[in-house]
Design a protein around this motif. Structure first.
Motif, PDB file in Angstrom:
ATOM      1  N   GLU A 193       0.842  -1.199   0.000  1.00  0.00           N
ATOM      2  CA  GLU A 193       0.000   0.000   0.000  1.00  0.00           C
ATOM      3  C   GLU A 193       0.880   1.253   0.000  1.00  0.00           C
ATOM      4  O   GLU A 193       0.598   2.225  -0.710  1.00  0.00           O
ATOM      5  CB  GLU A 193      -0.915   0.019   1.228  1.00  0.00           C
ATOM      6  N   PHE A 213      -7.510  -3.119   6.487  1.00  0.00           N
ATOM      7  CA  PHE A 213      -7.361  -4.571   6.495  1.00  0.00           C
ATOM      8  C   PHE A 213      -8.083  -5.114   7.721  1.00  0.00           C
ATOM      9  O   PHE A 213      -7.809  -4.704   8.848  1.00  0.00           O
ATOM     10  CB  PHE A 213      -5.878  -4.967   6.529  1.00  0.00           C
ATOM     11  N   ARG A 219      -8.376  -7.043   2.494  1.00  0.00           N
ATOM     12  CA  ARG A 219      -8.324  -5.641   2.099  1.00  0.00           C
ATOM     13  C   ARG A 219      -9.721  -5.126   1.744  1.00  0.00           C
ATOM     14  O   ARG A 219     -10.418  -5.723   0.912  1.00  0.00           O
ATOM     15  CB  ARG A 219      -7.391  -5.471   0.895  1.00  0.00           C
TER      16      ARG A 219
END
Length: 223
Positions: A193, A213, A219
């Motif tokens: 990310e 998360f 996710r």
């Protein structure tokens, strides 16, 4: 200082099970980065094998928010975009305390100062912080965190790396180098990310969907 034996949200999949649902503690991890000869590098260290929470894994500096973090001074306040993203799931006061915790834990665990040294504490440069994502430890685990992963460039800090013993082998790692060590699944996902965020323009960073998360590091977009 927080309890080193049960602290650091760098891995949201702690071992063990709990008979009751444990409420996640607010926490902050700081991804400090610089550009090296081989590309982006991040500051990481390995948790000691004696730690009850996530032993022997590579993590970013970080830990849970303390009550005192709500009362600490800062040399600058959160940038509007960072504040807005933190306040999606926190009160304004709590959002600021999360930023303070990130700078405090960086200092406690690495000796680096994000802001201004004041005695044994740090007045944080909150304006240097960027929001990356959030991760919540799965339910049923004995230690749970609602961890915000923030980022700051290496040029925003000063001092020499001097670990406190909470993290071993502190240093700058490319993503490839970090993965040669033991990295928790959630840490690897947060690192991805961050790398995606790093490639975005400032405008894209400020308007992107926020990611959390949950569960077994699944996710999701924040709602």
């Amino acid at each position: 200082m927080t309890d080193a034996l049960a602290d650091n949200p760098g891995g949201a999949d702690a071992e063990g099970r709990s008979r009751r649902t444990v409420r996640p503690r607010d926490a902050a991890s700081l991804i400090l980065w610089r550009v090296g000869p081989a590309g982006p590098e991040v500051l990481m260290g390995r948790r000691h094998a004696r730690h009850r929470f996530m032993p022997d894994v590579m993590v970013f500096p970080g830990g849970r928010v303390d009550a005192d973090d709500h009362r600490q001074p800062a040399t600058s306040e959160l940038a509007p975009a960072t504040r807005r993203m933190l306040e999606r799931r926190a009160t304004p006061g709590r959002a600021r305390a999360i930023g303070i915790a990130a700078a405090r834990e960086l200092f406690e665990e690495t000796g680096l100062v994000l802001g201004e040294r004041r005695g044994e504490a740090v007045a944080a440069d909150l304006g240097a912080l960027h929001y990356v994502c959030r991760a919540v430890t799965p339910g049923g685990r004995p230690i749970r965190f609602n961890a915000r992963f923030l980022a700051a460039p290496a040029e925003a800090v000063h001092g020499e790396i001097a670990g406190s013993g909470e993290l071993e082998h502190l240093g700058w790692f490319t993503p490839e180098a970090a993965h040669r060590h033991r990295v928790a699944d959630i840490t690897a996902k947060v690192l991805l990310e961050f790398l995606d965020w790093l490639e975005m323009s400032p405008k894209a960073r400020n308007s992107r969907p926020l990611i959390v998360f949950r569960g077994m590091d699944n996710r999701h977009q924040e709602r």
